[in-house]
Scaffold this motif. Structure first.
Motif, short mmCIF file in Angstrom:
data_model
loop_
_atom_site.label_atom_id
_atom_site.label_comp_id
_atom_site.label_asym_id
_atom_site.label_seq_id
_atom_site.Cartn_x
_atom_site.Cartn_y
_atom_site.Cartn_z
N UNK A 1 4.13 3.43 2.47
CA UNK A 1 3.01 3.67 1.89
C UNK A 1 2.79 2.66 0.57
N UNK A 2 3.63 2.75 -0.29
CA UNK A 2 3.48 1.66 -1.43
C UNK A 2 3.13 0.41 -1.10
N UNK A 3 3.50 -0.03 0.23
CA UNK A 3 3.40 -1.59 0.43
C UNK A 3 1.73 -1.58 0.83
N UNK A 4 1.60 -0.68 1.57
CA UNK A 4 -0.03 -0.74 2.16
C UNK A 4 -1.03 -0.66 0.73
N UNK A 5 -0.70 0.34 0.01
CA UNK A 5 -1.53 0.57 -1.29
C UNK A 5 -1.61 -0.68 -1.92
N UNK A 6 -0.45 -1.30 -2.31
CA UNK A 6 -0.13 -2.48 -3.24
C UNK A 6 -1.02 -3.72 -2.55
N UNK A 7 -0.89 -3.73 -1.12
CA UNK A 7 -1.89 -4.81 -0.76
C UNK A 7 -3.10 -4.59 -0.81
N UNK A 8 -3.92 -3.54 -1.03
CA UNK A 8 -5.15 -3.42 -1.36
C UNK A 8 -5.48 -3.92 -2.71
N UNK A 9 -4.51 -3.41 -3.70
CA UNK A 9 -4.48 -3.71 -4.92
C UNK A 9 -4.53 -5.01 -5.12
N UNK A 10 -3.46 -5.70 -4.88
CA UNK A 10 -3.00 -7.12 -4.95
C UNK A 10 -4.01 -7.95 -4.59
N UNK B 1 4.42 -0.47 -8.52
CA UNK B 1 4.07 -1.40 -9.63
C UNK B 1 4.28 -2.89 -9.40
N UNK B 2 5.56 -2.97 -8.86
CA UNK B 2 5.91 -4.46 -8.70
C UNK B 2 5.27 -5.09 -7.65
N UNK B 3 5.03 -4.50 -6.68
CA UNK B 3 4.20 -5.26 -5.57
C UNK B 3 2.78 -5.33 -5.87
N UNK B 4 2.32 -4.64 -6.79
CA UNK B 4 1.00 -4.64 -7.26
C UNK B 4 0.52 -5.85 -7.95
N UNK B 5 1.67 -6.49 -8.58
CA UNK B 5 1.47 -7.67 -9.19
C UNK B 5 1.46 -7.29 -10.75
N UNK B 6 1.73 -6.16 -11.22
CA UNK B 6 1.77 -5.97 -12.73
C UNK B 6 2.62 -6.68 -13.55
N UNK B 7 2.69 -7.93 -13.25
CA UNK B 7 3.53 -8.87 -14.18
C UNK B 7 2.88 -9.20 -15.52
N UNK C 1 0.54 -14.66 -1.37
CA UNK C 1 0.85 -13.69 -0.33
C UNK C 1 2.35 -13.98 0.22
N UNK C 2 3.07 -15.06 0.02
CA UNK C 2 4.37 -15.34 0.33
C UNK C 2 5.25 -14.54 -0.51
N UNK C 3 4.97 -14.49 -1.86
CA UNK C 3 5.63 -13.63 -2.90
C UNK C 3 5.95 -12.28 -2.34
N UNK D 1 7.54 -11.07 0.83
CA UNK D 1 9.06 -11.13 0.81
C UNK D 1 9.23 -9.83 -0.18
N UNK D 2 8.75 -9.62 -1.14
CA UNK D 2 9.04 -8.68 -1.97
C UNK D 2 8.88 -7.21 -1.46
N UNK D 3 7.62 -7.13 -0.43
CA UNK D 3 7.42 -5.91 0.30
C UNK D 3 8.50 -5.62 1.41
N UNK D 4 8.97 -6.93 2.10
CA UNK D 4 9.83 -6.52 3.20
C UNK D 4 11.13 -6.15 2.43
#
Length: 668
Positions: free
Chosen positions: A425-434, A479-485, A492-494, A497-500
């Motif tokens: 679920x976090x992967x899906x939500x993070x994709x929308x945010x990112x 938090x990490x997948x959203x890109x809160x760096x 998208x490549x990063x 890879x991180x989501x997988x």
């Protein structure tokens, strides 16, 4: 779940968790940390409804993080040139930390868990660049420390809920329930099923009190409860179960053997009335009157004591002790609630003699949990190295965290599956945010506004048992997948890879936990029962003075562990509970015989040694096969009772009491 469905305390917790996460993220950004999202993750993981629990958990986690970072700093330069050995060392370290944490079973276990998987969090991503290990370790430690400190400050200062207040509320409920249950046991006004349910609840309540008490030293409230009085109350509550069940057993046996004498029946009725009024206050003078009446009703021990008289003697002795324990519990409660109360000498002695609570330890299950985490890291690292997958380190890290967090469960796979669902679920939500929301954010205030829906939802899920595991999966990944760096990247490549890596790592943890760690509630329950039988065999052969309080604490802890497993199995849960209570009372009797043997005459000591030897053989056999029939043991106990009864009072009376109780508890 919506906020309208939350209680006030749950809604406040959700808001404070989000506030602490934003505070941690802002500080990490301002000082230029590389991965500030670790501060967000940590602040949520540390979050607890009670302020003292947050502080203790934070301190344990902070110390564990520092230890893990130091281990990584030592291992990477030493083994960095041989990645296989480094992975093996990290797997062994995590396994060792998991093993110790599973044996500890207190909030202090967080130290060992954090020390275990923090080493992997820091070391694994630096395998290809070992020269950066010190910098990476420093950055990760700072990020995690900021999350810990932020959560501690917010939860402790913003409308804090204290551990002491929670414990006083629980103590009032527990004492009222214990007094009601004792009355029901003495009068048989409730069915055996309901009495067994209340016994299970008392054991669970005692376990909860002990868990909460571990947080008291970290509470800043000026109304903090005194640890000594709380330990004494725990000890006295532990005594209630075996004493009340012993009184109930003797009453039932006497009713089968001709009924209760009138004075004893009247005494029981008065004890019930006294318990009914204990909540409104009681005095030790009332207790002393009841105890003196019980002693006056005892049969004459100067003559031969037949079996029925021995049962009466045991009933009256246990009843007098039960009344005294209830009175001490009430006095301790009043002393904790109101400062300056002068307690009786009996209660003072209870506080002075209250020792550290002894919990059940299962080295076999702890080793199994350690093996699970070790195998997870090794399998994940092998796949990472063989596939030469750039994001493989992330998969191993998330897998090791999940295994370490849930390795204490009998069947962790269903919970781990929920964590995996949360990760997906976090992967899906993070994709929308990112890729749809964050690129349009222009300042920090807007960022807070857009983050609020996702993170408030996670906080809401954390306070619901059914969705808490899903929330853990989401907060570990989102938090990490959203890109809160420190610097936003829309690669998208990063992201892919991180989501997988997150999904594969969580799935790996599920599969290994299901294959290695799962033992089932029924098998775990049998292990608890057999652990008690092995301990009884050991107590019969003790060479040192026994500690009865520790024995009762351990057995009551086993009841607390057994209760949820029995409920999960279904069917009749009262029989195993009665069995473990009977074993608890048998251990008390063995301790009494051990103490008597040390002061008895040589002839009496040999007779008691013979009884203890038979008991040891009985429980040694029972720990390997469920066979309660032991005619030789019963004959030996009867022989000892015939020798001791009719020989006066004092030590002889104590021996008769102990042997009577032992005989009742080794015969079905």
């Amino acid at each position: 779940m919506t906020f309208t469905k939350l209680g006030g305390n749950d809604a406040l917790f959700t808001l404070k968790a989000f506030l602490s996460a934003i505070m941690a993220y802002y500080i990490a950004l301002r000082i230029g940390l590389e991965r500030p999202y670790w501060a967000i993750i940590t602040s949520y993981i540390v979050a607890q409804p009670l302020a003292g629990a947050v502080s203790s958990k934070a301190i344990f986690r902070l110390f564990g993080t520092v230890v893990g970072a130091l281990v990584a700093i030592v291992l990477v330069p030493t083994l960095g040139n041989v990645p296989e050995l480094l992975c093996l060392a990290l797997a062994a370290w995590l396994g060792l930390c998991t093993y110790v944490a599973l044996l500890d079973r207190t909030p202090r276990a967080y130290t060992f868990l954090l020390a275990g998987y923090t080493a992997g969090i820091i070391a694994l991503p630096t395998v290809d660049v070992p020269a950066t290990i010190f910098t990476v370790a420093s950055l990760r430690t700072q990020e995690i420390a900021i999350g810990i400190i932020s959560a501690t400050l917010v939860h402790s200062l913003v409308f804090p809920r204290t551990v002491s207040a929670r414990m006083m509320a629980r103590i009032d409920v527990i004492l009222a329930d214990a007094e009601r249950w004792t009355r029901d046991s003495l009068t048989h006004q409730q069915s055996d099923v309901l009495v067994a349910r209340d016994r299970r609840q008392l054991a669970t309540d005692i376990h909860e009190l002990h868990q909460l008490s571990a947080h008291l030293p970290f509470e800043s409230s000026r109304h903090r409860l005194k640890a000594g009085m709380l330990r004494a109350l725990e000890t006295q509550l532990c005594l209630l179960l075996p004493l009340a069940s012993a009184v109930e057993d003797r009453v039932q046996q006497l009713q089968v053997n001709g009924g209760l004498p009138s004075p004893v029946k009247e005494l029981l009725e008065d004890a019930v009335l006294w318990l009914a009024g204990a909540e409104q206050g009681c005095t030790m003078s009332e207790v002393d009157i009841l105890r003196r009446r019980a002693r006056a009703c005892e049969p004459d021990c100067a003559k031969f004591v037949p079996w029925k008289a021995a049962l009466e003697l045991s009933l009256l002795d246990r009843l007098a002790e039960l009344i005294a324990v209830h009175a001490v519990c009430r006095e301790l409660r009043d002393a904790m609630a109101q400062k300056g109360i002068i307690v009786s000498k009996r209660t003072q002695a209870a506080v002075q003699n209250a020792g550290k609570r002894m919990l059940h330890r299962d080295h076999g299950l702890a080793f199994r949990g350690a093996l699970t985490t070790t195998m997870t890291v090794l399998i994940g690292c092998a796949f990472w190295i063989i596939a030469a997958w750039p994001a493989g380190a992330g998969a191993v890290v998330i897998a090791s965290i999940i295994c370490a967090l849930f390795s204490n469960m009998d069947d962790p796979a269903p919970t781990a599956w929920k964590v995996w669902q949360g990760t997906c679920a976090a992967v899906v939500v993070a994709a929308v945010y990112a890729f749809a929301i964050l690129p349009r954010v222009t300042d920090f205030a807007v960022l807070i506004a857009v983050m609020a829906p996702a993170f408030l939802t996670i906080g809401t899920m954390m306070v619901n048992r059914r969705t808490a595991a899903i929330a853990i999966g989401m907060i570990l990944a989102l938090p990490g997948l959203m890109g809160l760096d420190a610097v936003y990247s829309s690669s998208f490549t990063f992201f892919a890879n991180a989501a997988i890596a997150q999904v594969v790592g969580a799935l790996l943890a599920v599969l290994v936990l299901e294959a290695v760690r799962t033992i089932g509630a029924e098998k775990a329950s049998l292990r608890l029962m057999r652990a008690g039988w092995r301990d009884l065999a050991g107590r019969a052969g003790l060479r040192h003075m026994p500690d009865t309080a520790k024995w009762i604490n351990t057995m009551l802890d086993r009841i607390g562990l057994l209760t949820p497993r029995l409920i999960e199995i279904g069917g009749d849960t009262s029989t195993p509970l009665l069995e473990i209570l009977r074993d608890t009372r048998a251990g008390i009797s063995l301790d009494e015989l051990q103490r008597l043997r040390r002061i008895a005459s040589p002839k009496d000591a040999r007779l008691l040694s013979l009884v203890l030897g038979r008991v040891r053989q009985h429980y040694a056999r029972k720990s390997t096969a469920a066979d309660r029939t032991d005619d030789a043991l019963v004959r030996t106990i009867d022989l000892a009772m015939s020798k001791f009864s009719g020989n006066g009072v004092g030590e002889k009376r104590l021996a008769t009491l102990a042997l009577t109780s032992l005989r009742r508890n080794v015969v079905s």
